[in-house]
Design an enzyme around this catalytic site. Sequence first.
Site, PDB file in Angstrom:
ATOM      1  N   LYS A 164       6.029  11.423  -2.431  1.00 10.28           N
ATOM      2  CA  LYS A 164       6.806  12.629  -2.080  1.00 10.28           C
ATOM      3  C   LYS A 164       6.412  13.795  -2.996  1.00 10.28           C
ATOM      4  N   GLY A 186       7.760 -14.767 -12.658  1.00 14.25           N
ATOM      5  CA  GLY A 186       8.532 -16.001 -12.518  1.00 14.25           C
ATOM      6  C   GLY A 186       7.991 -16.844 -11.372  1.00 14.25           C
ATOM      7  N   GLY A 203      -7.426   3.143   7.610  1.00 17.76           N
ATOM      8  CA  GLY A 203      -6.091   2.732   8.046  1.00 17.76           C
ATOM      9  C   GLY A 203      -5.301   3.942   8.505  1.00 17.76           C
ATOM     10  N   ALA A 204      -4.598   3.795   9.631  1.00 21.32           N
ATOM     11  CA  ALA A 204      -3.854   4.930  10.198  1.00 21.32           C
ATOM     12  C   ALA A 204      -2.387   4.591  10.382  1.00 21.32           C
ATOM     13  N   VAL A 244       0.845   4.868   5.260  1.00 20.51           N
ATOM     14  CA  VAL A 244       0.201   5.161   3.976  1.00 20.51           C
ATOM     15  C   VAL A 244      -1.070   5.977   4.203  1.00 20.51           C
ATOM     16  N   GLU A 284      -0.239   9.620   5.418  1.00 17.59           N
ATOM     17  CA  GLU A 284       0.396  10.436   4.369  1.00 17.59           C
ATOM     18  C   GLU A 284      -0.609  10.797   3.265  1.00 17.59           C
ATOM     19  N   GLY A 296      -2.537  -1.840   5.252  1.00 15.16           N
ATOM     20  CA  GLY A 296      -1.347  -2.682   5.289  1.00 15.16           C
ATOM     21  C   GLY A 296      -1.156  -3.436   3.985  1.00 15.16           C
ATOM     22  N   HIS A 310      22.566  28.230  13.044  1.00 21.05           N
ATOM     23  CA  HIS A 310      21.463  29.126  13.350  1.00 21.05           C
ATOM     24  C   HIS A 310      21.111  29.963  12.134  1.00 21.05           C
TER      25      HIS A 310
HETATM   26  P1  FAD Z   1       8.819  -3.845  -4.633  1.00 24.98           P
HETATM   27  O1  FAD Z   1       9.359  -2.479  -4.841  1.00 24.98           O
HETATM   28  O2  FAD Z   1       7.364  -3.974  -4.362  1.00 24.98           O
HETATM   29  O3  FAD Z   1       9.239  -4.686  -5.927  1.00 24.98           O
HETATM   30  C1  FAD Z   1       8.799  -5.988  -6.181  1.00 24.98           C
HETATM   31  C2  FAD Z   1       8.558  -6.163  -7.663  1.00 24.98           C
HETATM   32  O4  FAD Z   1       8.407  -7.550  -7.968  1.00 24.98           O
HETATM   33  C3  FAD Z   1       7.259  -5.504  -8.113  1.00 24.98           C
HETATM   34  O5  FAD Z   1       7.468  -4.805  -9.317  1.00 24.98           O
HETATM   35  C4  FAD Z   1       6.327  -6.679  -8.332  1.00 24.98           C
HETATM   36  O6  FAD Z   1       5.290  -6.409  -9.244  1.00 24.98           O
HETATM   37  C5  FAD Z   1       7.307  -7.726  -8.840  1.00 24.98           C
HETATM   38  N1  FAD Z   1       6.851  -9.112  -8.714  1.00 24.98           N
HETATM   39  C6  FAD Z   1       6.031  -9.643  -7.779  1.00 24.98           C
HETATM   40  N2  FAD Z   1       5.913 -10.980  -7.975  1.00 24.98           N
HETATM   41  C7  FAD Z   1       6.693 -11.284  -9.038  1.00 24.98           C
HETATM   42  C8  FAD Z   1       7.024 -12.502  -9.694  1.00 24.98           C
HETATM   43  N3  FAD Z   1       6.539 -13.661  -9.274  1.00 24.98           N
HETATM   44  N4  FAD Z   1       7.823 -12.444 -10.779  1.00 24.98           N
HETATM   45  C9  FAD Z   1       8.334 -11.273 -11.211  1.00 24.98           C
HETATM   46  N5  FAD Z   1       8.070 -10.088 -10.611  1.00 24.98           N
HETATM   47  C10 FAD Z   1       7.283 -10.104  -9.521  1.00 24.98           C
HETATM   48  N6  FAD Z   1       9.688   3.526   1.745  1.00 24.98           N
HETATM   49  C11 FAD Z   1      10.569   4.498   2.088  1.00 24.98           C
HETATM   50  O7  FAD Z   1      11.711   4.183   2.433  1.00 24.98           O
HETATM   51  N7  FAD Z   1      10.215   5.822   2.067  1.00 24.98           N
HETATM   52  C12 FAD Z   1       8.983   6.222   1.691  1.00 24.98           C
HETATM   53  O8  FAD Z   1       8.707   7.418   1.685  1.00 24.98           O
HETATM   54  C13 FAD Z   1       8.047   5.226   1.312  1.00 24.98           C
HETATM   55  N8  FAD Z   1       6.818   5.594   0.905  1.00 24.98           N
HETATM   56  C14 FAD Z   1       5.928   4.626   0.528  1.00 24.98           C
HETATM   57  C15 FAD Z   1       4.666   5.038   0.115  1.00 24.98           C
HETATM   58  C16 FAD Z   1       3.744   4.092  -0.250  1.00 24.98           C
HETATM   59  C17 FAD Z   1       2.372   4.538  -0.687  1.00 24.98           C
HETATM   60  C18 FAD Z   1       4.084   2.717  -0.223  1.00 24.98           C
HETATM   61  C19 FAD Z   1       3.082   1.674  -0.634  1.00 24.98           C
HETATM   62  C20 FAD Z   1       5.341   2.301   0.174  1.00 24.98           C
HETATM   63  C21 FAD Z   1       6.278   3.260   0.552  1.00 24.98           C
HETATM   64  N9  FAD Z   1       7.553   2.903   0.979  1.00 24.98           N
HETATM   65  C22 FAD Z   1       8.443   3.870   1.356  1.00 24.98           C
HETATM   66  C23 FAD Z   1       7.969   1.484   1.037  1.00 24.98           C
HETATM   67  C24 FAD Z   1       8.804   1.087  -0.197  1.00 24.98           C
HETATM   68  O9  FAD Z   1       8.127   1.450  -1.368  1.00 24.98           O
HETATM   69  C25 FAD Z   1       9.078  -0.415  -0.167  1.00 24.98           C
HETATM   70  O10 FAD Z   1       9.701  -0.744   1.059  1.00 24.98           O
HETATM   71  C26 FAD Z   1      10.001  -0.864  -1.302  1.00 24.98           C
HETATM   72  O11 FAD Z   1       9.480  -0.494  -2.559  1.00 24.98           O
HETATM   73  C27 FAD Z   1      10.197  -2.377  -1.251  1.00 24.98           C
HETATM   74  O12 FAD Z   1      10.980  -2.802  -2.329  1.00 24.98           O
HETATM   75  P2  FAD Z   1      10.975  -4.329  -2.801  1.00 24.98           P
HETATM   76  O13 FAD Z   1      12.007  -4.409  -3.865  1.00 24.98           O
HETATM   77  O14 FAD Z   1      11.067  -5.217  -1.645  1.00 24.98           O
HETATM   78  O15 FAD Z   1       9.533  -4.574  -3.424  1.00 24.98           O
HETATM   79  P1  NDP Z   2       0.649  -0.357   8.253  1.00 22.11           P
HETATM   80  O1  NDP Z   2       0.718  -1.777   8.614  1.00 22.11           O
HETATM   81  O2  NDP Z   2       1.705   0.566   8.709  1.00 22.11           O
HETATM   82  O3  NDP Z   2      -0.756   0.254   8.747  1.00 22.11           O
HETATM   83  C1  NDP Z   2      -1.970  -0.389   8.482  1.00 22.11           C
HETATM   84  C2  NDP Z   2      -3.105   0.359   9.152  1.00 22.11           C
HETATM   85  O4  NDP Z   2      -4.332  -0.231   8.764  1.00 22.11           O
HETATM   86  C3  NDP Z   2      -3.046   0.284  10.668  1.00 22.11           C
HETATM   87  O5  NDP Z   2      -3.514   1.520  11.180  1.00 22.11           O
HETATM   88  C4  NDP Z   2      -4.011  -0.865  10.988  1.00 22.11           C
HETATM   89  O6  NDP Z   2      -4.613  -0.745  12.244  1.00 22.11           O
HETATM   90  C5  NDP Z   2      -5.062  -0.660   9.911  1.00 22.11           C
HETATM   91  N1  NDP Z   2      -5.792  -1.884   9.576  1.00 22.11           N
HETATM   92  C6  NDP Z   2      -5.286  -3.095   9.330  1.00 22.11           C
HETATM   93  N2  NDP Z   2      -6.252  -3.958   8.982  1.00 22.11           N
HETATM   94  C7  NDP Z   2      -7.420  -3.264   9.027  1.00 22.11           C
HETATM   95  C8  NDP Z   2      -8.767  -3.603   8.763  1.00 22.11           C
HETATM   96  N3  NDP Z   2      -9.115  -4.828   8.384  1.00 22.11           N
HETATM   97  N4  NDP Z   2      -9.711  -2.647   8.898  1.00 22.11           N
HETATM   98  C9  NDP Z   2      -9.361  -1.403   9.279  1.00 22.11           C
HETATM   99  N5  NDP Z   2      -8.101  -1.016   9.531  1.00 22.11           N
HETATM  100  C10 NDP Z   2      -7.128  -1.936   9.410  1.00 22.11           C
HETATM  101  O7  NDP Z   2       0.536  -0.352   6.666  1.00 22.11           O
HETATM  102  P2  NDP Z   2       0.698   0.782   5.586  1.00 22.11           P
HETATM  103  O8  NDP Z   2       0.008   0.270   4.391  1.00 22.11           O
HETATM  104  O9  NDP Z   2       0.309   2.109   6.115  1.00 22.11           O
HETATM  105  O10 NDP Z   2       2.260   0.804   5.313  1.00 22.11           O
HETATM  106  C11 NDP Z   2       2.947  -0.370   4.911  1.00 22.11           C
HETATM  107  C12 NDP Z   2       4.428  -0.154   5.019  1.00 22.11           C
HETATM  108  O11 NDP Z   2       4.885   0.645   3.952  1.00 22.11           O
HETATM  109  C13 NDP Z   2       4.868   0.573   6.271  1.00 22.11           C
HETATM  110  O12 NDP Z   2       5.095  -0.326   7.330  1.00 22.11           O
HETATM  111  C14 NDP Z   2       6.123   1.265   5.850  1.00 22.11           C
HETATM  112  O13 NDP Z   2       7.251   0.481   6.166  1.00 22.11           O
HETATM  113  C15 NDP Z   2       5.988   1.419   4.359  1.00 22.11           C
HETATM  114  N6  NDP Z   2       5.758   2.836   4.081  1.00 22.11           N
HETATM  115  C16 NDP Z   2       6.732   3.734   4.388  1.00 22.11           C
HETATM  116  C17 NDP Z   2       6.527   5.065   4.219  1.00 22.11           C
HETATM  117  C18 NDP Z   2       7.580   6.033   4.579  1.00 22.11           C
HETATM  118  O14 NDP Z   2       8.720   5.639   4.760  1.00 22.11           O
HETATM  119  N7  NDP Z   2       7.270   7.309   4.706  1.00 22.11           N
HETATM  120  C19 NDP Z   2       5.277   5.577   3.683  1.00 22.11           C
HETATM  121  C20 NDP Z   2       4.311   4.549   3.378  1.00 22.11           C
HETATM  122  C21 NDP Z   2       4.571   3.236   3.578  1.00 22.11           C
HETATM  123  P3  NDP Z   2      -4.056  -1.504  13.568  1.00 22.11           P
HETATM  124  O15 NDP Z   2      -2.972  -0.629  14.130  1.00 22.11           O
HETATM  125  O16 NDP Z   2      -5.246  -1.629  14.403  1.00 22.11           O
HETATM  126  O17 NDP Z   2      -3.519  -2.837  13.100  1.00 22.11           O
END
Ligand code: FAD
Ligand code: NDP
Length: 514
Positions: A86, A151, A217-218, A221, A224, A309, A487
């Site tokens: 963000k 863990g 990947g589209a 992530v 954005e 992904g 408005h």
């Molecule tokens: P995590 O936040 O991944 O936490 C898991 C933690 O456990 C990590 O610190 C990990 O290292 C730790 N861990 C793993 N294995 C072990 C173990 N064995 N022992 C101890 N610790 C361990 N979501 C939104 O709602 N809005 C957004 O705008 C948004 N933007 C995103 C942008 C990006 C680039 C990405 C990648 C994700 C985004 N998301 C967004 C998704 C959001 O970040 C996740 O859904 C959320 O963080 C999930 O929380 P979690 O607690 O399940 O996992």
């Molecule tokens: P996604 O699963 O949403 O997208 C993965 C993309 O990569 C798809 O376009 C997929 O294509 C493509 N892909 C997968 N495998 C391959 C490959 N081997 N070669 C080429 N392309 C490939 O994953 P993201 O990482 O973008 O996001 C993960 C999750 O994180 C989201 O589902 C979302 O919930 C969360 N997130 C939320 C955000 C928000 O709230 N604003 C921002 C960022 C993440 P295909 O469609 O063909 O499978």
Amino acid sequence: MLLQTSGPSRTRIFSLLHQCRLASSKPRFDYDLVVLGGGSAGLACAKEAVDCGARVLCFDYVKPTPVGTKWGLGGTCVNVGCIPKKLMHQASLLGEAVHEAVAYGWNVNDKNIRPDWCKLVRSVQNHIKSVNWVTRVDLRDKKVEYVNSMGAFVDGHTIEYVPKSGQAKSRVTAKNVVVAVGGRPRYPSIPGATEFGITSDDIFSYDREPGRTLVVGAGYVGLECACFLKGLGYDPTVMVRSIVLRGFDRQMSELLAAMMSERGISFLETTIPSSVERQSDGRLLVRFRNTTTQTDGSDVFDTVLWAIGRRGLIEDLNLEAAGVKTQNDKIVVDRSEATNVPHIFAVGDIVYGRPELTPVAILAGRLLARRLFAGSTQLMDYADVATTVFTPLEYACVGMSEETAIEKHGADNIEVFHGYYKPTEFFIPQKSVRFCYLKAVAEIAGDQKILGLHYMGPVAGEVIQGFAAALKSGLTVKTLLNTVGIHPTTAEEFTRLSITKRSGRDPTPASCCS
Ligand code: FAD
Ligand code: NDP
């Protein structure tokens, strides 16, 4: 009689009873709850459980990425997800705003305004560190025990870990275990992927300018990251394997891709990468294949960012020792977040088939703690979760896509109201309004219950959040059109939706105020 009370007071009473029980009995386990993972889900669950009187230990450990990036407590959202994303999104929007400011009469003398990438990264990282610190203090204040270690299960009630000091392995026992270990980005299985590519885990702390970047990947992530890189003056290309934003409303997804193209972001359609090599000049040669034309191609980039992904982090948990069922790399749970082992639960991104979003992880974790330690029976409602894709015109939605609504209700039973609109603030800088569009997908009968709302435009997340509550409360088209707008805003366009797709009328507005 007391137990018949409902709502928060009932929860509080159960919590007190639970605390009395805990105080009066000699515990069989070291903890009432061990949480594996200190991200959005794990921390929310751990803190709520302590508030309900439980003795809680939370493990959190981050393995470095292949290029060595590491971060602190708080999980993906805080360190390498929502928050830095963000901030970079905002930085890129500000670049656009500077040019708009000139049209509004501001004297901005330096015509060649460029961001300082390293300064931006430093600011973002400083903010993250402050959040890491506050998170740690919060755990201490709330008396959640925290161990910065990985863990793993020894058996269903025993967790083993290596203390940070490098001492011998230690063990703790817990009555309940919540697995909240989240996920990490995938890498493709092609030569050079891990050696030369980075992921979203690295980009927010990348210590040099990304330059010309291939984003593979589209999904959320990929799109954005490509957009903030473009807004910051770099030159991203998005490689699309099949379609953009799979799972989202198709019309909106295609509109979003068209909006990105108009802003100069290139797309390599139906293309998959084959290899990455480092050239002698340090740049990256990427070979790829177009799966439609069956032709090979190559191009040179400064950075390759995999956004293909995420995989669930089950590999280090030794789940077999506890007998927990998995599917792909995620954990299978029932509606109460319980795994097939009744005292082991999972919440957040690690759960199979649930939205990977922070607010989902937080609420699911919190509700689980209340059910475990405060007698609550409230389950997490995963329906109609609103979400936003943070591209320069943001896209936010809640509820069904047009395709899903048609599939579930039949095309004859669905009415789609839609319209383009012109944000007032776009006129002076003459910003493109081609992609400012919104639609409401509704039942055709009766008051026309709304099934899905879709909006592309400025601050989409802010616009849709309130409508999400309305939709959950049974919003109808009748109510929407009887709501007086504010408005001049863009959110008010939802209260002016009068054109249906079925009518075939032009959804382009004549003026801003009619
Ligand atoms: P995590 O936040 O991944 O936490 C898991 C933690 O456990 C990590 O610190 C990990 O290292 C730790 N861990 C793993 N294995 C072990 C173990 N064995 N022992 C101890 N610790 C361990 N979501 C939104 O709602 N809005 C957004 O705008 C948004 N933007 C995103 C942008 C990006 C680039 C990405 C990648 C994700 C985004 N998301 C967004 C998704 C959001 O970040 C996740 O859904 C959320 O963080 C999930 O929380 P979690 O607690 O399940 O996992
Ligand atoms: P996604 O699963 O949403 O997208 C993965 C993309 O990569 C798809 O376009 C997929 O294509 C493509 N892909 C997968 N495998 C391959 C490959 N081997 N070669 C080429 N392309 C490939 O994953 P993201 O990482 O973008 O996001 C993960 C999750 O994180 C989201 O589902 C979302 O919930 C969360 N997130 C939320 C955000 C928000 O709230 N604003 C921002 C960022 C993440 P295909 O469609 O063909 O499978």
